[in-house]
Scaffold this active site. Structure first.
Site, PDB file in Angstrom:
ATOM      1  N   ASP A 285       0.796  -1.233   0.000  1.00  0.00           N
ATOM      2  CA  ASP A 285       0.000   0.000   0.000  1.00  0.00           C
ATOM      3  C   ASP A 285       0.829   1.284   0.000  1.00  0.00           C
ATOM      4  O   ASP A 285       0.316   2.354  -0.301  1.00  0.00           O
ATOM      5  CB  ASP A 285      -0.954   0.023   1.201  1.00  0.00           C
ATOM      6  CG  ASP A 285      -0.222  -0.005   2.547  1.00  0.00           C
ATOM      7  OD1 ASP A 285       1.023  -0.073   2.567  1.00  0.00           O
ATOM      8  OD2 ASP A 285      -0.900   0.035   3.585  1.00  0.00           O
ATOM      9  N   HIS A 286       2.108   1.210   0.325  1.00  0.00           N
ATOM     10  CA  HIS A 286       2.904   2.425   0.542  1.00  0.00           C
ATOM     11  C   HIS A 286       3.653   2.927  -0.691  1.00  0.00           C
ATOM     12  O   HIS A 286       4.107   4.072  -0.697  1.00  0.00           O
ATOM     13  CB  HIS A 286       3.935   2.177   1.657  1.00  0.00           C
ATOM     14  CG  HIS A 286       3.435   2.504   3.026  1.00  0.00           C
ATOM     15  ND1 HIS A 286       2.304   1.947   3.561  1.00  0.00           N
ATOM     16  CD2 HIS A 286       3.916   3.352   3.980  1.00  0.00           C
ATOM     17  CE1 HIS A 286       2.108   2.420   4.777  1.00  0.00           C
ATOM     18  NE2 HIS A 286       3.071   3.282   5.053  1.00  0.00           N
TER      19      HIS A 286
ATOM     20  N   ASP B 255       3.530  -0.697  11.338  1.00  0.00           N
ATOM     21  CA  ASP B 255       3.053   0.627  10.950  1.00  0.00           C
ATOM     22  C   ASP B 255       2.428   1.251  12.188  1.00  0.00           C
ATOM     23  O   ASP B 255       1.723   0.573  12.947  1.00  0.00           O
ATOM     24  CB  ASP B 255       2.021   0.532   9.830  1.00  0.00           C
ATOM     25  CG  ASP B 255       1.674   1.900   9.264  1.00  0.00           C
ATOM     26  OD1 ASP B 255       2.268   2.292   8.236  1.00  0.00           O
ATOM     27  OD2 ASP B 255       0.817   2.592   9.847  1.00  0.00           O
TER      28      ASP B 255
ATOM     29  N   ARG C 170      -2.223  12.630  10.100  1.00  0.00           N
ATOM     30  CA  ARG C 170      -0.937  13.227  10.448  1.00  0.00           C
ATOM     31  C   ARG C 170      -0.676  14.394   9.506  1.00  0.00           C
ATOM     32  O   ARG C 170      -0.920  14.303   8.309  1.00  0.00           O
ATOM     33  CB  ARG C 170       0.140  12.145  10.299  1.00  0.00           C
ATOM     34  CG  ARG C 170       1.438  12.437  10.959  1.00  0.00           C
ATOM     35  CD  ARG C 170       2.243  11.141  11.105  1.00  0.00           C
ATOM     36  NE  ARG C 170       1.853  10.380  12.289  1.00  0.00           N
ATOM     37  CZ  ARG C 170       2.200   9.133  12.545  1.00  0.00           C
ATOM     38  NH1 ARG C 170       2.953   8.476  11.688  1.00  0.00           N
ATOM     39  NH2 ARG C 170       1.814   8.529  13.641  1.00  0.00           N
TER      40      ARG C 170
ATOM     41  N   SER D  99       5.695   7.942  12.559  1.00  0.00           N
ATOM     42  CA  SER D  99       5.650   6.613  11.953  1.00  0.00           C
ATOM     43  C   SER D  99       6.606   5.642  12.640  1.00  0.00           C
ATOM     44  O   SER D  99       7.616   6.046  13.212  1.00  0.00           O
ATOM     45  CB  SER D  99       6.008   6.699  10.471  1.00  0.00           C
ATOM     46  OG  SER D  99       5.065   7.480   9.774  1.00  0.00           O
TER      47      SER D  99
ATOM     48  N   ARG E  57       8.667   3.607  11.424  1.00  0.00           N
ATOM     49  CA  ARG E  57       9.761   3.161  10.553  1.00  0.00           C
ATOM     50  C   ARG E  57      11.069   2.909  11.297  1.00  0.00           C
ATOM     51  O   ARG E  57      11.667   3.800  11.877  1.00  0.00           O
ATOM     52  CB  ARG E  57       9.951   4.143   9.401  1.00  0.00           C
ATOM     53  CG  ARG E  57      10.353   5.522   9.793  1.00  0.00           C
ATOM     54  CD  ARG E  57      10.216   6.489   8.642  1.00  0.00           C
ATOM     55  NE  ARG E  57       8.819   6.668   8.259  1.00  0.00           N
ATOM     56  CZ  ARG E  57       8.333   7.751   7.651  1.00  0.00           C
ATOM     57  NH1 ARG E  57       9.139   8.734   7.327  1.00  0.00           N
ATOM     58  NH2 ARG E  57       7.068   7.852   7.348  1.00  0.00           N
TER      59      ARG E  57
END
Length: 809
Positions: free
Chosen positions: A129-130, A194, A503, A698, A700
């Site tokens: 999806d990213h 995520d 965000r 996020s 990450r």
């Protein structure tokens, strides 16, 4: 079914009403065996295990439990012997499943490959999806993404097949919407790579965002650690000014707690579920929920749809919460049935007492919201906790010099892309169309999943939203995460956008630091896009038709769920084969997108001496600042290439500049990654110094991998965001906090820092920093840490992955 229920009733009568449901369920184990999802028919829901663990812990603690405690304690690896000291000990847990989005899945799967294990130990999925950039429209953008990212998608698909991971192809939808539709259920514990994984709390789940290394632990069958929730010292308020101040103060000082949000009244009119979390974000701020679990309860819960509850839980990430959760109710039951999971609804009904808080349980803090009095909100710009009622944002914009003109309105994302969201936005759009109006602003629509896209197309919502001026984008994250090829304004041009996203940090959506982004509900976004200005309150203000007629929009309406059931759309799921051991996952050594990992070096058993301060960061430093997304997403599987974005968005305290620091070997100024590489090449270790809530945003883990890869050893700050702190530990770095936050001011950009006490490194025992200033003077500071014994072993081994390999031999 009637016979089964009658027999259960007879068993209850025979056993007595005080008998545990466990006994009844055991008698009918075959009937109660329900699969976790239609994709994993041999993996079953185990409410019996949940019940057994809860009974053990409740007996030990001898008090009522909150819902979040029930689900968390229900997943303890060893409920008999686990130390439970709220707010201090780390719980060893056994999550039920793992989910990974494609940007973070690359590194997670590379780490899993490095572990040497043959197959994942729990049901796991990858969601593409990213990596889909919004540019023209859904079909074109998806086709381009498949071409541009072919190498990455092939890697993830083949790695999933080899190691037993389900693969959702590009175009399937956003990870969190797919989880809600297929995998979340009341009482499940799921971890996802995520930060908005808590979306699943709308279906009564404990879903927690983590870094890829945490996901590897769970996929490897290793107990996963979470700090024990703290529940004590009941606080209550009706949101007075004093309470807002007090909440902010108390939240800075405390962590690992359960915050209860009691909802009363009923949502109506223009007020939506999004307004609940926008209001809570305004109360708690972006760090007010750090380390906490937010648990919603009270009679107002029943006025919110299941997907609305998911919206609220999703955006809990914006206040730093570990996760958020709602109690099981009829709204969840209906959603489960509509998404083809009636059997799960039936067994959840049987165990419903496990899926709600115990009567008399206490929360560490209580916030009360009366939904009858709640008004539509819009938060921003530049931070998701700057809350304004929609009726006041126009005046605030004029006062602060924010552009009033709305350039673009964007609806969708993992936060607000449900059938109900699209229906309410379409109801606003249709009113405008009926009067001959279209959007004055550009308008984009992002469906949350292929199922949502197909259903809103069938039911006419897509046509209405398109006719009013909307462009339907691919079923993906798109502009919400910076995947937006925006061309209507130049970089540096001051402008305003409104979104239904979660965000809105600086440059988050379009890489333009001058874009003023506001977050609100899809229906308010639609109304503001039609009006073309922030200075419009749809509750009171009028629009003008082409003929000059004045009219006011009626409050939006939209069905909670489609009356004709969902249209599943295209089948985009790839089942892993039963045995993938013979399959190969090839990574081209010349690839600039993928790179196999090399182990980090082990700790050399000595204190860390004379490390250079690489950068002293000033102010907010999110994971976007540390490891930018947008165009950098293409390098998420290549550690060396993506490390070229390390801290390029952080503000240097020395000169208030971005990506401009002094190289103390050459005396020249350069980019942060370039200077870090130069230090590493010359054998110089370095540290980063930061401010409050360092690493928010996020999940990450690249924000932790990159400093480690480029020679970093420690990150010293006033306070950390939870996920980032854990990610740093996983990679063998030292996340440390000033014992006295004002010590931040004592560190100079040209200092050399030694960290001592590592030979006796132990939980709860502070370390010492010795600062050597360029003028020859020295200062000594105390540094705190939150390492437990297991995490200290990660540091000593060089990383959690290194430690995992050690334990296999």
């Amino acid at each position: 079914m009637a016979t089964y229920c009658l027999t259960v009733a007879r068993l209850q009568l025979a056993l007595g009403h005080g008998a545990r449901r466990l006994h009844i369920s055991t008698a009918y184990r075959a009937k109660a065996k329900v699969s976790m999802s239609r994709f994993e028919p041999t993996s079953f829901i185990s409410y019996e295990k949940l019940q057994s663990n809860i009974d053990i812990v409740r007996k030990r603690l001898n008090r009522p439990l909150t819902l979040s405690e029930k689900i968390v304690y229900g997943h303890l690896d060893d409920p008999h012997n686990q130390e439970i000291d709220r707010g201090r000990t780390y719980l060893r847990l056994r999550p039920d499943r793992v989910a990974m989005q494609d940007a973070t899945a690359q590194m997670a799967m590379l780490q899993f490959i490095s572990s040497g294990l043959p197959k994942v130990a729990v049901p796991s999925t990858i969601h593409c999806d990213h990596l889909i950039e919004a540019q023209v429209g859904g079909p074109e953008d998806l086709a381009r993404a498949k071409d541009v990212n072919h190498e990455v998608y092939n890697f993830l698909s083949s790695a999933g097949a080899k190691y037993g991971v389900g693969f959702w192809k590009p175009g399937s939808g956003i990870i969190h919407q797919i989880i809600l539709e297929n995998y979340a259920y009341p009482g499940v514990m799921l971890i996802g790579t995520d930060s908005h994984t808590p979306n699943g709390g709308g279906l009564g789940s404990i879903c927690i965002g983590v870094g890829g290394a945490d996901a590897v632990d769970v996929m490897a069958g290793i107990p996963w650690e979470l700090k024990c929730p703290k529940v004590s010292g009941l606080q209550s308020s009706s949101c007075s000014f004093f309470f807002l101040f007090f909440c902010h103060f108390i939240n800075v000082l405390s962590s690992s707690k359960v915050i209860g949000v009691k909802l009363t009244g009923t949502l109506s009119g223009w007020t939506s579920p999004k307004d609940v979390i926008l209001k809570v974000a305004g109360i708690l701020t972006v760090k007010g929920g750090t380390g906490a679990i937010i648990e919603y309860h009270g009679p107002g819960v029943d006025s919110i749809s299941c997907t609305g509850m998911a919206t609220i839980c999703n955006m809990g990430a914006e206040i730093g919460a570990t996760t958020s959760v709602f109690p099981y109710n009829h709204r969840m039951r209906t959603y489960l049935k509509k998404t083809g999971r009636a059997e799960i609804a039936a067994v959840a009904d049987e165990y419903s007492d496990l899926l709600v808080p115990d009567q008399g349980c206490e929360y560490d803090q209580i916030i009360e919201l009366n939904l009858d009095e709640l008004k539509p909100h819009i938060n921003g710009p530049f931070t998701p906790d700057l809350a304004h009622p929609v009726s006041e944002v126009g005046a605030a914009a004029q006062k602060n010099g924010w552009p009033l003109e709305v350039k673009v309105g964007l609806i969708g994302s993992c936060t607000n892309s449900s059938y109900e969201d699209m229906g309410r936005a379409a109801s606003v759009a249709k009113q405008a169309l009926d009067k001959g109006l279209k959007c004055k602003a550009q308008f984009t629509v992002t469906p949350g999943s292929e199922q949502i896209r197909a259903t809103i197309e069938r039911d006419g919502y897509s046509k209405i939203l398109g006719d009013v001026g909307g462009v339907v984008l691919a079923n993906a994250c798109g502009p919400c995460i910076g995947q937006w090829d925006r061309r209507d304004v130049k970089k540096g041009e001051k402008n305003t956008i409104v979104t239904s996203y979660n965000r809105n940090f600086t440059a988050r959506n379009d890489a333009n630091p001058a874009t003023h982004a506001f977050v609100t509900s899809p229906e308010i976004v639609t109304a503001l896009a039609i009006a073309g200005t922030l200075n419009f309150n749809p509750e009171t203000d009028y629009l003008t038709t082409p003929s000059g007629e004045k009219f006011k929009l009626e409050p939006p309406n939209g069905d909670e769920l489609p009356s004709r059931d969902f249209d599943p759309g295209q089948d985009t799921y790839q089942h892993p084969p039963a045995d993938g051991s013979s399959l190969k996952v090839d990574v081209n050594p010349q690839s600039n997108r993928l790179q196999l990992l090399e182990p980090f070096d082990k700790w050399h058993r000595n204190d860390l001496e004379n490390m250079q301060v690489l950068i002293k960061v000033k102010g907010k430093c999110t994971t976007d600042h540390i490891s930018a997304a947008g165009p950098w997403l293409k390098f998420r599987g290549h550690l060396d290439n993506i490390s070229n974005n390390m801290l390029i968005g952080a503000v240097n305290s020395e000169n208030d500049a971005v990506n401009k620091i002094k190289n103390h070997l050459t005396g020249e100024y350069g980019g942060v990654p370039d200077v870090a590489r130069h230090y590493k090449a010359n054998g110089i270790s370095w540290v980063v110094v930061g401010d409050d809530n360092y690493g928010e945003g996020s999940s990450r883990e690249h924000a932790a991998l990159e400093p480690r890869h480029l020679g970093g050893r420690a990150i010293i700050v006033k306070s950390f965001a939870r996920i980032h702190e854990t990610n740093l530990k996983k990679q063998g770095l030292l996340p440390l906090t000033f014992s006295n936050p004002s010590d931040y001011d004592k560190i100079r950009p040209d200092d050399k820092i030694s960290i001592r006490g590592l030979k006796s490194f132990a939980p709860g025992k502070p370390l010492t920093a010795v600062l050597k200033h360029s003028d020859g003077t020295e200062e000594t500071l105390q540094l705190n840490h939150s390492f437990n014994e297991t995490q200290i072993q990660w540091f000593q081994a060089g990383s959690a992955l290194n430690r995992m390999k050690e334990m296999q031999h």
